[in-house]
Design a protein around this motif. Structure first.
Motif, PDB file in Angstrom:
ATOM      1  N   ASP A 542       0.869  -1.171   0.000  1.00 39.43           N
ATOM      2  CA  ASP A 542       0.000   0.000   0.000  1.00 39.43           C
ATOM      3  C   ASP A 542       0.904   1.218   0.000  1.00 39.43           C
ATOM      4  OD1 ASP A 542       0.006   1.383   2.916  1.00 39.43           O
ATOM      5  OD2 ASP A 542       0.227  -0.786   3.160  1.00 39.43           O
ATOM      6  N   ALA A 543       0.415   2.337  -0.488  1.00 39.41           N
ATOM      7  CA  ALA A 543       1.255   3.511  -0.695  1.00 39.41           C
ATOM      8  C   ALA A 543       1.859   4.017   0.616  1.00 39.41           C
ATOM      9  CB  ALA A 543       0.434   4.617  -1.364  1.00 39.41           C
ATOM     10  N   SER A 544       1.099   3.983   1.678  1.00 36.03           N
ATOM     11  CA  SER A 544       1.586   4.494   2.959  1.00 36.03           C
ATOM     12  C   SER A 544       2.775   3.670   3.464  1.00 36.03           C
ATOM     13  CB  SER A 544       0.449   4.478   3.985  1.00 36.03           C
ATOM     14  OG  SER A 544       0.917   4.840   5.253  1.00 36.03           O
ATOM     15  N   THR A 545       2.614   2.343   3.488  1.00 36.61           N
ATOM     16  CA  THR A 545       3.700   1.490   3.970  1.00 36.61           C
ATOM     17  C   THR A 545       4.912   1.572   3.049  1.00 36.61           C
ATOM     18  OG1 THR A 545       2.059   0.004   4.936  1.00 36.61           O
ATOM     19  CG2 THR A 545       4.280  -0.861   4.696  1.00 36.61           C
ATOM     20  N   GLN A 546       4.688   1.667   1.733  1.00 35.98           N
ATOM     21  CA  GLN A 546       5.791   1.740   0.786  1.00 35.98           C
ATOM     22  C   GLN A 546       6.643   2.982   1.029  1.00 35.98           C
ATOM     23  OE1 GLN A 546       5.482  -1.652  -0.220  1.00 35.98           O
ATOM     24  NE2 GLN A 546       6.641  -0.692  -1.881  1.00 35.98           N
ATOM     25  N   GLN A 547       5.992   4.128   1.318  1.00 35.33           N
ATOM     26  CA  GLN A 547       6.808   5.338   1.544  1.00 35.33           C
ATOM     27  C   GLN A 547       7.587   5.228   2.847  1.00 35.33           C
ATOM     28  OE1 GLN A 547       6.463   7.938   3.871  1.00 35.33           O
ATOM     29  NE2 GLN A 547       4.490   7.479   4.850  1.00 35.33           N
ATOM     30  N   LEU A 548       7.051   4.517   3.830  1.00 36.01           N
ATOM     31  CA  LEU A 548       7.792   4.307   5.072  1.00 36.01           C
ATOM     32  C   LEU A 548       8.993   3.398   4.844  1.00 36.01           C
ATOM     33  CD1 LEU A 548       4.794   3.886   7.528  1.00 36.01           C
ATOM     34  CD2 LEU A 548       6.418   5.784   7.481  1.00 36.01           C
ATOM     35  N   LEU A 549       8.816   2.368   4.046  1.00 32.93           N
ATOM     36  CA  LEU A 549       9.934   1.491   3.717  1.00 32.93           C
ATOM     37  C   LEU A 549      11.028   2.260   2.973  1.00 32.93           C
ATOM     38  CD1 LEU A 549       7.999  -1.727   2.602  1.00 32.93           C
ATOM     39  CD2 LEU A 549       9.428  -1.486   4.647  1.00 32.93           C
ATOM     40  N   ARG A 550      10.615   3.160   2.070  1.00 31.03           N
ATOM     41  CA  ARG A 550      11.604   3.963   1.345  1.00 31.03           C
ATOM     42  C   ARG A 550      12.377   4.871   2.302  1.00 31.03           C
ATOM     43  NH1 ARG A 550       7.399   4.290  -2.496  1.00 31.03           N
ATOM     44  NH2 ARG A 550       6.772   6.355  -1.719  1.00 31.03           N
ATOM     45  N   LYS A 551      11.666   5.454   3.293  1.00 30.33           N
ATOM     46  CA  LYS A 551      12.334   6.339   4.243  1.00 30.33           C
ATOM     47  C   LYS A 551      13.331   5.553   5.104  1.00 30.33           C
ATOM     48  CE  LYS A 551      12.101  10.020   4.850  1.00 30.33           C
ATOM     49  NZ  LYS A 551      13.030  11.109   4.426  1.00 30.33           N
ATOM     50  N   VAL A 552      12.953   4.350   5.536  1.00 27.22           N
ATOM     51  CA  VAL A 552      13.879   3.509   6.292  1.00 27.22           C
ATOM     52  C   VAL A 552      15.117   3.216   5.455  1.00 27.22           C
ATOM     53  CG1 VAL A 552      14.221   1.209   7.293  1.00 27.22           C
ATOM     54  CG2 VAL A 552      12.113   2.452   7.769  1.00 27.22           C
ATOM     55  N   GLY A 553      14.909   2.857   4.197  1.00 30.31           N
ATOM     56  CA  GLY A 553      16.039   2.568   3.317  1.00 30.31           C
ATOM     57  C   GLY A 553      16.937   3.770   3.114  1.00 30.31           C
ATOM     58  N   GLU A 554      16.306   4.941   2.982  1.00 28.59           N
ATOM     59  CA  GLU A 554      17.080   6.171   2.792  1.00 28.59           C
ATOM     60  C   GLU A 554      17.953   6.470   4.007  1.00 28.59           C
ATOM     61  OE1 GLU A 554      15.895  10.864   2.959  1.00 28.59           O
ATOM     62  OE2 GLU A 554      14.578   9.521   1.816  1.00 28.59           O
ATOM     63  N   TRP A 555      17.369   6.358   5.202  1.00 25.05           N
ATOM     64  CA  TRP A 555      18.134   6.638   6.420  1.00 25.05           C
ATOM     65  C   TRP A 555      19.224   5.597   6.656  1.00 25.05           C
ATOM     66  CZ3 TRP A 555      13.653   8.275  10.214  1.00 25.05           C
ATOM     67  CH2 TRP A 555      13.331   9.617   9.972  1.00 25.05           C
ATOM     68  N   ARG A 556      18.939   4.352   6.333  1.00 28.78           N
ATOM     69  CA  ARG A 556      19.961   3.319   6.509  1.00 28.78           C
ATOM     70  C   ARG A 556      21.127   3.562   5.560  1.00 28.78           C
ATOM     71  NH1 ARG A 556      16.745  -2.462   7.311  1.00 28.78           N
ATOM     72  NH2 ARG A 556      16.156  -2.112   9.493  1.00 28.78           N
ATOM     73  N   GLN A 557      20.833   4.003   4.355  1.00 24.41           N
ATOM     74  CA  GLN A 557      21.895   4.286   3.393  1.00 24.41           C
ATOM     75  C   GLN A 557      22.771   5.420   3.888  1.00 24.41           C
ATOM     76  OE1 GLN A 557      22.667   2.520   0.745  1.00 24.41           O
ATOM     77  NE2 GLN A 557      24.412   3.854   0.282  1.00 24.41           N
ATOM     78  N   GLN A 558      22.130   6.451   4.479  1.00 19.18           N
ATOM     79  CA  GLN A 558      22.897   7.568   5.038  1.00 19.18           C
ATOM     80  C   GLN A 558      23.781   7.092   6.190  1.00 19.18           C
ATOM     81  OE1 GLN A 558      19.981  10.470   6.178  1.00 19.18           O
ATOM     82  NE2 GLN A 558      19.479  11.033   4.051  1.00 19.18           N
TER      83      GLN A 558
END
Length: 567
Positions: A542-558
């Motif tokens: 779902d769009a809401s969970t997908q954007q949260l997963l993207r944010k987790v991935g972004e912060w982990r990459q940083q």
């Protein structure tokens, strides 16, 4: 014509319809009308709504009920077959219909000298055998004969569980081990899956003298499995001893799955078993309570079971109109189903009972938080209320303002302790006694104010302080003579049987919990996604969970960019 009149008569005299009509009439009558003043009728009513079993006292006089209400409620219980279903429960019939099991948690506290009901004999025999194994383990530990993998005596126990494998034992430990001088050994509880409770213990406990208790009915719960594997890794690394050896020396397993415990590496001598006919949230009395026995000793653990058994006998043998669990259940159902009160506060006025609200949240809401009847039809009325609460003296400085002058109607259970024995020098003992009296006075005052509202303001103060106390908030007061193992066992069993009676009134199965399973399955898919082993077919997007997963991935990459050592 006759048929219509006959149908009307049937509708009017059905217990449910009679209660609905009675509720409409009683809505116009306040608690001030029922309990205010010291008239002979008010005194008689209060006396008739007070019940005592041993050192446990139940006061229902601040509930919005009349003698007629109780009579109609008992008629309703009769029409639902509470007595026959109570008999079936104790006879070991398969009252857990969805899982085709009995529900015999009472067998775990049945004493050896008492003849069990017909149908419960085998269950009692099995439970007593396991209690003997538990006793032997406890005595071995208390006699200083339990040694860790490096040969040192055990000094601390870490109890790893979640839900029913954690909430009950933790509550009892907090309530009864209020002074270290009363404890045989230190016990620590770990339940959170994020490791936040485990990490501080790993930093301060000696791995050479720490015993793990893995408590899990299914032996598959992810929270527990992750915690115990982390704990075993800590012990193994710190002691420089392989995990299988640590398992053999410093791990006890408690489960309904002995084969899984053996596969995990727990030796038979360190296994304690309870059957699947005891639900997790009803399992405190089984070997799930081994950490309580280790901490407090077998005398206290057996007293806990004795108190619960006394309530079992009372529930099984006492007529419904004098039966404490039945009355609690009926009044609770009256509040939420007929008076429309959807939220219920549990307010213990003793800091030792701080975990009681959380324990009752699981017991009541996981049991009766359902909207499908035993026959598969949807429930058409309110069932279990939302259970919440906190230690009363703290709550007075947090949310009582809303309860007294806000717009929400609640019901409540106040839980009080009449006295406390303290072994201290006279001046300290006197100071603590004054604090106890102040706490009890606050409990009684708040229960009075919940019920009477503005009518509780003394005449001398009227006009000199704010008005607007809504009052008419129904509440029960449960009082223990003292907070000991017997009284606490009786109190917890009272709530267990209350839950069962309400399930009969609402035609629910209180012994399964299908509503918790889907969330676990979704979490497994998301865990695989977060760890990079995702299976797209298993992931619900779902769009809401997908954007949260993207944010987790972004912060982990940083984090990886700024901390190269993080993999």
């Amino acid at each position: 014509m006759y048929s219509s009149a006959h149908s009307l008569m049937q509708r009017v005299y059905t217990p449910l319809n009679a209660l609905e009509e009675h509720a409409e009439h009683l809505q116009a009558q306040s608690l001030s009308d029922l309990i205010g003043g010291d008239s002979a009728a008010a005194v008689q009513r209060s006396n008739n709504l007070a019940f005592t079993l041993g050192s446990l006292h139940l006061d229902l006089s601040k509930q919005r009920i009349s003698p007629k209400t109780l009579s109609l409620l008992v008629d309703w219980a009769h029409s639902c077959g509470v007595e026959s279903k109570r008999k079936a429960l104790f006879a070991g019939e398969k009252v857990n219909t969805s899982e085709r099991r009995s529900a015999l948690h009472m067998a775990a506290r049945w004493p050896a000298h008492a003849t069990p009901p017909k149908g419960m004999e085998a269950a009692v025999s099995f439970c007593q055998h396991q209690r003997a194994r538990l006793t032997a383990m406890v005595e071995r530990l208390h006699q200083g004969e339990w040694f860790g993998a490096s040969g040192q005596k055990i000094t601390d126990v870490v109890h790893i569980g979640v839900g029913g494998s954690d909430l009950g034992p933790k509550m009892i430990s907090e309530a009864l081990a209020d002074r270290p001088s009363h404890a045989y050994i230190n016990v620590h509880y770990v339940s959170s899956m994020d490791g936040a409770q485990l990490l501080p213990l790993m930093e301060r406990l000696d791995p050479a003298t720490t015993l793990l208790v893995l408590a899990s009915k299914s032996f598959t719960t992810a929270d527990t499995q992750f915690n115990v594997r982390t704990a075993l890794t800590w012990l193994s690394d710190a002691l420089e001893i392989d995990v299988p050896t640590v398992c053999r020396c410093q791990l006890i397993g408690v489960s309904s799955k002995p084969d899984k415990m053996t596969e995990f590496g727990i030796p038979d001598a360190h296994q304690l078993v309870f059957k699947d006919w005891i639900g997790g949230r009803f399992s405190l009395w089984t070997p799930i309570g081994v950490s309580v026995a280790m901490q407090l000793g077998m005398a206290s653990f057996n007293a806990l079971l004795d108190g619960a058994h006394a309530m079992d006998r009372h529930f099984l043998e006492t007529p419904l109109d004098e039966n404490l669990p039945a009355l609690m259940a009926l009044v609770g159902a009256w509040n939420c189903q007929f008076l429309g009160i959807s939220t219920h506060a549990v307010l213990p006025y003793d800091g030792r009972l701080k975990s009681l609200p959380a324990y009752l949240q699981q017991l009541e809401m996981e049991s009766n938080g359902k909207s499908v009847c035993l026959d598969g039809r949807s429930v058409t009325h309110a069932t279990c209320p939302i259970i919440w609460g906190d230690v009363g003296p703290n709550a007075q400085h947090a949310f009582y303002q809303l309860l007294h002058q806000g717009g929400h109607t609640i019901s409540a259970d106040f839980v009080a302790v009449a006295g406390r024995d303290v072994d201290a020098v006279p001046d300290v003992r006197d100071a603590l006694a004054a604090q106890e009296q102040l706490t009890l006075a606050n409990c009684l005052a708040q229960a009075q104010l919940f019920a009477l509202g503005d009518d509780a303001i003394p005449k001398a103060l009227r006009g000199h302080m704010a008005q607007g106390y809504r009052g008419n908030q129904p509440n029960s007061l449960l009082m223990l003579k003292q907070l000991d193992a017997w009284g606490l066992g009786a109190l917890v069993a009272l709530y267990e049987h209350k839950v069962f009676v309400q399930s009969v009134l609402w035609n629910l199965n209180p012994f399964d919990q299908p509503g918790v399973e889907l969330g676990k399955k979704l979490a497994t898919s998301l865990f695989n996604t977060l760890t990079g082993s995702d299976n797209e077919q298993d992931l619900v997007k779902d769009a809401s969970t997908q954007q949260l997963l993207r944010k987790v991935g972004e912060w982990r990459q940083q984090s990886r960019q700024y901390s190269p050592h993080i993999s």
